[in-house]
Write an enzyme that holds these catalytic residues in place. Structure first.
Site, mmCIF file in Angstrom:
data_model
loop_
_atom_site.group_PDB
_atom_site.id
_atom_site.type_symbol
_atom_site.label_atom_id
_atom_site.label_comp_id
_atom_site.label_asym_id
_atom_site.label_seq_id
_atom_site.Cartn_x
_atom_site.Cartn_y
_atom_site.Cartn_z
ATOM 1 N NE ARG A 55 -3.158 -0.179 3.300
ATOM 2 C CZ ARG A 55 -3.454 -0.211 4.389
ATOM 3 N NH1 ARG A 55 -2.047 0.376 4.623
ATOM 4 N NH2 ARG A 55 -3.135 -1.671 4.768
ATOM 5 C CE1 TYR A 108 -16.159 14.732 -14.219
ATOM 6 C CE2 TYR A 108 -15.311 14.457 -12.374
ATOM 7 C CZ TYR A 108 -16.248 13.521 -13.352
ATOM 8 O OH TYR A 108 -16.109 12.866 -13.434
ATOM 9 C CG ASP A 180 -10.157 18.821 -11.645
ATOM 10 O OD1 ASP A 180 -9.292 17.973 -12.835
ATOM 11 O OD2 ASP A 180 -11.071 17.830 -11.925
ATOM 12 C CE LYS A 205 -11.724 11.996 -17.404
ATOM 13 N NZ LYS A 205 -12.774 12.968 -16.923
HETATM 14 C C1 LIG Z 1 -13.027 12.916 -15.125
HETATM 15 C C2 LIG Z 1 -12.655 13.867 -14.832
HETATM 16 C C3 LIG Z 1 -12.371 13.862 -12.857
HETATM 17 C C4 LIG Z 1 -12.346 12.276 -11.949
HETATM 18 O O1 LIG Z 1 -11.905 11.380 -12.401
HETATM 19 P P1 LIG Z 1 -11.958 9.612 -12.356
HETATM 20 O O2 LIG Z 1 -10.887 9.574 -12.387
HETATM 21 O O3 LIG Z 1 -13.035 10.030 -13.850
HETATM 22 O O4 LIG Z 1 -11.938 9.895 -11.131
HETATM 23 C C5 LIG Z 1 -12.352 14.521 -12.924
HETATM 24 N N1 LIG Z 1 -12.352 15.986 -12.944
HETATM 25 C C6 LIG Z 1 -12.655 16.084 -14.453
HETATM 26 C C7 LIG Z 1 -11.841 17.481 -14.969
HETATM 27 C C8 LIG Z 1 -12.664 15.213 -14.807
HETATM 28 O O5 LIG Z 1 -12.594 15.707 -16.401
#
Ligand SMILES: *Cc1c(COP(=O)(O)O)cnc(C)c1O
Length: 390
Positions: A55, A108, A180, A205
């Site tokens: 972990r 988001y 973010d 992403k």
């Molecule tokens: C997809 C996304 C997230 C969340 O990511 P996951 O890996 O799907 O939990 C957070 N912020 C933005 C801007 C996103 O596009």
């Protein structure tokens, strides 16, 4: 070393790779220690990169975390099982009951849900602020404001925030600034050059880039690193080595992919702008996108993600168009090699502030790595279906 070269070499220290080009995918829960002395040494080295227990991370994790710091900046990096888990970890680590959080209104959607359910239940109050607020953020700060959370561009509607102006005000009030940075990936935006203290990414992403793994990352400055590290461990956050390996592989081609996503998306956005049915093209490279001048000042280009609105329409026309697309697939997420289209009919439900009049039919595209002209052909036939259904 120039940034392009760093993408190729980041995280490839010989202590991780041995004789191979890439670090191995190390599957381990138990790590065996040969002596009490070695066990004690591994314990002492936390949070440094020595293997202690699965972990805590293995070579696969350490190499990727090093690569994230080399490419995004900050002092340390950690991995999480998803982007949303990373956002949760960041907020849970630095907010306490009774604290106030300033959250951008164009965040988001699932981050909003997190604030309105989990954080609210724990007695953390959230105020949503206008993404175009800049230095006027000072007017929304309270005595108990501890974190300002940013996301630029805004989710779906693509407003660009003045992160340096917000950071300056925040730091004058001893408030932490989080971003973010998923849109910014590791190419388009450098958070630490713009005053951010902690950056979260959905590596799901563009970093993974192939729509086949869930992964979140956090980097932060030295001031916040130890707390983040210990609290994330206390909460049990880790991620699997196979998913991290996919992210590491994604990093090698990230710059090259982003360049192509950007070029194709711009070509398509310019084509859409001239289309008779299209009202607005929400792309930060366009002068009419809120914050375009800031984007020019702060960002290293754009990528494959943008939205457009249609002049008139209804759900049936939107459905006819969405169902007719052949190359633009329907599905959440973005950042993979494939093109995606999602329609948003009632964005108002996801916002506190009434920022603009045009909440009409909106389509968000992720422009993938297909030939841009083939994608235009697909959009053209889709818009014909839309028109015929009006
Ligand atoms: C997809 C996304 C997230 C969340 O990511 P996951 O890996 O799907 O939990 C957070 N912020 C933005 C801007 C996103 O596009």
């Amino acid at each position: 070393m120039r940034k392009d070269t760093k993408f190729i070499h980041a995280g490839r220290d010989k202590k991780y790779t041995g004789k191979a080009v890439s670090p191995p995918v190390y599957h381990a829960s138990t790590i065996l220690h040969d002596s009490v002395a070695e066990l004690n040494d591994a314990t002492k080295n936390i949070p440094n990169n020595s293997m202690f227990y699965g972990r805590r991370g293995t070579i696969t994790h350490f190499a990727f975390r090093d690569a994230m710091v080399e490419l995004e900046g900050g002092y340390g990096a950690l991995v999480y099982p998803s982007g949303l888990a990373a956002i949760n970890a960041a907020l849970m680590t630095f907010l306490n009951t009774g604290d106030h959080l300033l959250m951008v209104d164009t965040v988001y959607g699932p981050t909003r849900t997190l604030c309105d359910t989990v954080l609210s239940r724990m007695g953390i109050e959230t105020t949503y602020y206008n993404p175009n607020v800049g230095a006027h953020i000072s007017e929304t700060i309270k005595d108990n404001t501890k974190v300002i959370f940013t996301e630029s561009p805004g989710s779906v509607t693509m407003e660009i925030q003045d992160i340096p102006a917000i950071s300056k005000v925040a730091h004058e009030h001893n408030i932490m600034v989080m971003i973010d940075n998923t849109y910014g990936n590791l190419v388009n935006f450098e958070p630490y050059a713009h005053g951010v203290d902690l950056s979260v990414q959905a590596a799901t992403k563009y970093i993974v880039g192939h729509s086949d793994a869930m992964l979140g990352t956090i980097t932060c400055t030295e001031k916040y690193w130890k707390k983040l590290f210990h609290q994330s461990y206390a909460m049990g956050y880790t991620a699997g080595p196979d998913d991290i390996d996919r992210a590491m592989r994604g990093i090698r081609t990230l710059k090259t992919r982003i360049k192509q996503h950007e070029e194709s998306a711009l070509k398509i956005a310019r084509w859409l702008k001239k289309h008779e049915l299209v009202d607005l093209v929400l792309h930060p490279a366009f002068a009419d996108c809120p914050g375009h001048e800031i984007w020019k000042r702060d960002f290293n280009g754009s990528n494959g993600l943008f939205s457009f609105t249609l002049k008139e329409g209804h759900n049936e026309a939107m459905t006819a168009m969405m169902d007719s697309f052949k190359l633009f697939k329907m599905g959440y997420s973005w950042g993979g090699f494939e093109s995606l289209a999602m329609s948003f009919y009632d964005l108002k439900k996801e916002r506190d502030l009434n920022l603009w009049d045009n909440y009409g039919p909106l389509v968000r595209l992720h422009v993938g790595l297909e030939d841009a002209d083939d994608l235009i052909t697909d959009l053209e036939q889709g818009l014909t279906h839309y028109k015929n259904a009006l």
